[in-house]
Design a protein around this motif. Structure first.
Motif, short mmCIF file in Angstrom:
data_model
loop_
_atom_site.label_atom_id
_atom_site.label_comp_id
_atom_site.label_asym_id
_atom_site.label_seq_id
_atom_site.Cartn_x
_atom_site.Cartn_y
_atom_site.Cartn_z
N MET A 1 31.23 34.22 36.96
CA MET A 1 32.18 34.69 36.44
C MET A 1 33.14 34.21 38.05
N SER A 2 34.35 33.43 37.37
CA SER A 2 34.97 33.04 38.27
C SER A 2 36.33 33.67 38.82
N TYR A 3 36.59 33.57 39.84
CA TYR A 3 37.63 33.91 40.63
C TYR A 3 38.75 32.47 41.22
N ALA A 4 40.29 33.44 40.91
CA ALA A 4 41.10 32.78 41.54
C ALA A 4 40.95 31.57 42.43
N ARG A 5 41.59 30.60 41.70
CA ARG A 5 41.46 29.52 43.55
C ARG A 5 43.31 30.46 44.66
N LYS A 6 43.85 30.57 43.74
CA LYS A 6 45.37 30.74 43.87
C LYS A 6 45.91 31.75 43.41
N PHE A 54 45.59 34.86 32.61
CA PHE A 54 47.05 35.20 33.18
C PHE A 54 48.08 35.27 32.20
N CYS A 55 47.71 34.41 31.54
CA CYS A 55 49.09 34.14 30.26
C CYS A 55 49.22 34.92 29.81
N GLY A 140 47.63 28.04 35.36
CA GLY A 140 47.42 29.72 35.61
C GLY A 140 45.63 29.03 35.12
N VAL A 141 45.31 28.60 34.47
CA VAL A 141 44.39 27.86 34.12
C VAL A 141 43.74 26.77 35.31
N TYR A 143 44.21 27.00 38.65
CA TYR A 143 43.75 28.05 39.69
C TYR A 143 43.60 29.70 39.62
N ARG A 144 43.54 29.25 38.77
CA ARG A 144 42.52 31.13 37.87
C ARG A 144 43.80 31.89 38.41
N TRP A 145 44.71 32.38 37.67
CA TRP A 145 45.30 33.12 38.22
C TRP A 145 44.60 34.41 37.47
N THR A 146 44.39 35.05 38.41
CA THR A 146 44.35 37.21 38.01
C THR A 146 45.30 37.67 37.27
N PRO A 147 45.10 38.08 35.73
CA PRO A 147 45.70 38.25 34.58
C PRO A 147 46.08 39.25 35.42
N PRO A 148 47.07 39.98 34.80
CA PRO A 148 48.00 41.22 35.70
C PRO A 148 47.80 42.39 35.02
N GLY A 149 47.84 43.65 35.19
CA GLY A 149 47.27 44.72 35.01
C GLY A 149 48.58 45.53 33.78
N ARG A 150 48.67 46.57 33.66
CA ARG A 150 49.42 46.97 32.57
C ARG A 150 50.49 47.57 33.44
#
Length: 159
Positions: A1-6, A54-55, A140-141, A143-150
């Protein structure tokens, strides 16, 4: 699992001018009165190709809010194989893929197909939307932005 960098919010804080420029480019097509549902399909397809989690989630949420059918969202990745997409949507998606992948350039056939469905102005705005989402995908790629939740949707203006 990768985590957000920013995170997405970090981009706003760290480079507000770059954020605003990217945001503006993405908003021109919608402000010009272009079909928002079509623009979300295009942005979602480019994001799928680019692998921007994220996108992908962001554009699914926006498309749902605009009333894009679940069938279209679920089958977008295989749009060539199904009948849910109009000729105009198919032309826009082919154009999106040609501009996003770019390894083969844009064939005359794809250009003629998209020109049959879009005026010069419409095609220019569509191209600006594709350029914008590809720029957002790079951030997004990278920095591995965390996808938004609903519940925690980013502003509708993003990408």
């Amino acid at each position: 699992m990768s985590y957000a960098r920013k995170e997405y919010a970090d981009f706003q804080k760290l480079a507000p001018d770059a954020y605003e420029a990217t945001l503006a480019l993405g908003g021109f097509a919608a402000k010009a009165g272009r079909d928002k549902e079509l623009l979300e399909l295009v942005k979602l397809r480019a994001s799928q190709i680019n692998g921007c989690a994220f996108c992908v989630q962001h554009h699914i949420l926006l498309a749902e809010k605009l009333g894009v059918s679940a069938d279209k969202l679920n089958l977008l990745v295989v749009w060539r194989e199904v009948s849910q997409f109009s000729a105009r949507e198919r032309a826009a998606l082919a154009w999106t893929e040609a501009l996003t992948v770019r390894s083969d350039g844009v064939s005359d056939q794809i250009y003629e197909e998209v020109r049959a469905e879009f005026s010069d102005s419409e095609l220019t705005y569509l191209t600006s939307a594709i350029a914008s989402v590809n720029a957002w995908n790079v951030f997004g790629v990278a920095y591995r932005w965390t996808p938004p939740g609903r519940q925690a949707r980013p502003s509708a203006a993003a990408s």
